[in-house]
Design a protein around this motif. Structure first.
Motif, PDB file in Angstrom:
ATOM      1  N   GLU A 111      43.664  78.830   0.992  1.00 57.77           N
ATOM      2  CA  GLU A 111      42.449  78.276   0.405  1.00 57.77           C
ATOM      3  C   GLU A 111      42.088  78.913  -0.934  1.00 57.77           C
ATOM      4  N   GLU A 112      42.816  79.920  -1.344  1.00 62.55           N
ATOM      5  CA  GLU A 112      42.542  80.579  -2.608  1.00 62.55           C
ATOM      6  C   GLU A 112      42.900  79.643  -3.762  1.00 62.55           C
ATOM      7  N   SER A 113      42.134  79.689  -4.829  1.00 60.58           N
ATOM      8  CA  SER A 113      42.439  78.822  -5.966  1.00 60.58           C
ATOM      9  C   SER A 113      43.782  79.206  -6.560  1.00 60.58           C
ATOM     10  N   CYS A 114      44.413  78.227  -7.164  1.00 65.48           N
ATOM     11  CA  CYS A 114      45.707  78.477  -7.805  1.00 65.48           C
ATOM     12  C   CYS A 114      45.548  79.516  -8.912  1.00 65.48           C
ATOM     13  N   ARG A 115      44.485  79.406  -9.677  1.00 65.90           N
ATOM     14  CA  ARG A 115      44.230  80.349 -10.770  1.00 65.90           C
ATOM     15  C   ARG A 115      44.154  81.777 -10.243  1.00 65.90           C
ATOM     16  N   ALA A 116      43.477  81.969  -9.091  1.00 67.19           N
ATOM     17  CA  ALA A 116      43.325  83.308  -8.518  1.00 67.19           C
ATOM     18  C   ALA A 116      44.621  83.814  -7.905  1.00 67.19           C
ATOM     19  N   SER A 117      45.429  82.916  -7.347  1.00 64.62           N
ATOM     20  CA  SER A 117      46.634  83.365  -6.654  1.00 64.62           C
ATOM     21  C   SER A 117      47.831  83.611  -7.576  1.00 64.62           C
ATOM     22  N   VAL A 118      47.961  82.856  -8.669  1.00 62.27           N
ATOM     23  CA  VAL A 118      49.130  83.043  -9.542  1.00 62.27           C
ATOM     24  C   VAL A 118      48.767  83.364 -10.989  1.00 62.27           C
ATOM     25  N   GLY A 119      47.506  83.387 -11.298  1.00 64.65           N
ATOM     26  CA  GLY A 119      47.078  83.701 -12.655  1.00 64.65           C
ATOM     27  C   GLY A 119      46.829  82.451 -13.482  1.00 64.65           C
ATOM     28  N   PRO A 120      46.023  82.588 -14.534  1.00 64.78           N
ATOM     29  CA  PRO A 120      45.640  81.414 -15.321  1.00 64.78           C
ATOM     30  C   PRO A 120      46.789  80.731 -16.057  1.00 64.78           C
ATOM     31  N   SER A 121      47.758  81.476 -16.522  1.00 63.10           N
ATOM     32  CA  SER A 121      48.864  80.880 -17.274  1.00 63.10           C
ATOM     33  C   SER A 121      49.746  80.015 -16.372  1.00 63.10           C
ATOM     34  N   ARG A 122      50.159  80.559 -15.234  1.00 65.00           N
ATOM     35  CA  ARG A 122      51.007  79.815 -14.289  1.00 65.00           C
ATOM     36  C   ARG A 122      50.234  78.630 -13.712  1.00 65.00           C
ATOM     37  N   ALA A 123      48.950  78.814 -13.410  1.00 64.77           N
ATOM     38  CA  ALA A 123      48.124  77.721 -12.878  1.00 64.77           C
ATOM     39  C   ALA A 123      48.003  76.591 -13.901  1.00 64.77           C
ATOM     40  N   ALA A 124      47.816  76.940 -15.165  1.00 61.18           N
ATOM     41  CA  ALA A 124      47.719  75.920 -16.219  1.00 61.18           C
ATOM     42  C   ALA A 124      49.020  75.131 -16.342  1.00 61.18           C
TER      43      ALA A 124
END
Length: 97
Positions: A33-46
């Motif tokens: 349930e963790e956001s993608c941004r929180a789990s892999v970082g803003p660059s990878r999530a973007a």
């Protein structure tokens, strides 16, 4: 114009989550349930969001870094499967065999 979403193929949830699963194991794990941004970082999530937007046929796709990465990658896999030969090169990593 009416958009028809085909549901005649099984969704490759396990295959779609494989690249993320490997990344999460290397990073120490994350909750579903963790956001993608929180789990892999803003660059990878973007990067995942950009791929999702590029291939999703949905009018309101889950291509948002606030969603879990697995959900975003499932949408990428679904979009890549629907595109067949016209799919971008990155779709090779999301195709189930």
């Amino acid at each position: 114009m009416t958009t028809i979403i085909r549901r005649d193929r099984p969704r490759p949830a396990v295959a779609a989550a494989l690249p993320l699963t490997l990344l999460l194991v290397a990073a120490g794990g994350a909750t579903a349930e963790e956001s993608c941004r929180a789990s892999v970082g803003p660059s990878r999530a973007a990067a995942l969001v950009a791929r999702c937007v590029a291939v999703s046929p949905a009018t309101r796709p889950p291509c948002n870094a606030s969603n879990p990465c697995a959900l975003i990658e499932e949408e990428i896999a679904r979009g890549c499967d629907d595109l067949d030969e016209e799919a971008p090169d990155f779709c090779l990593a999301y195709r189930h065999r």
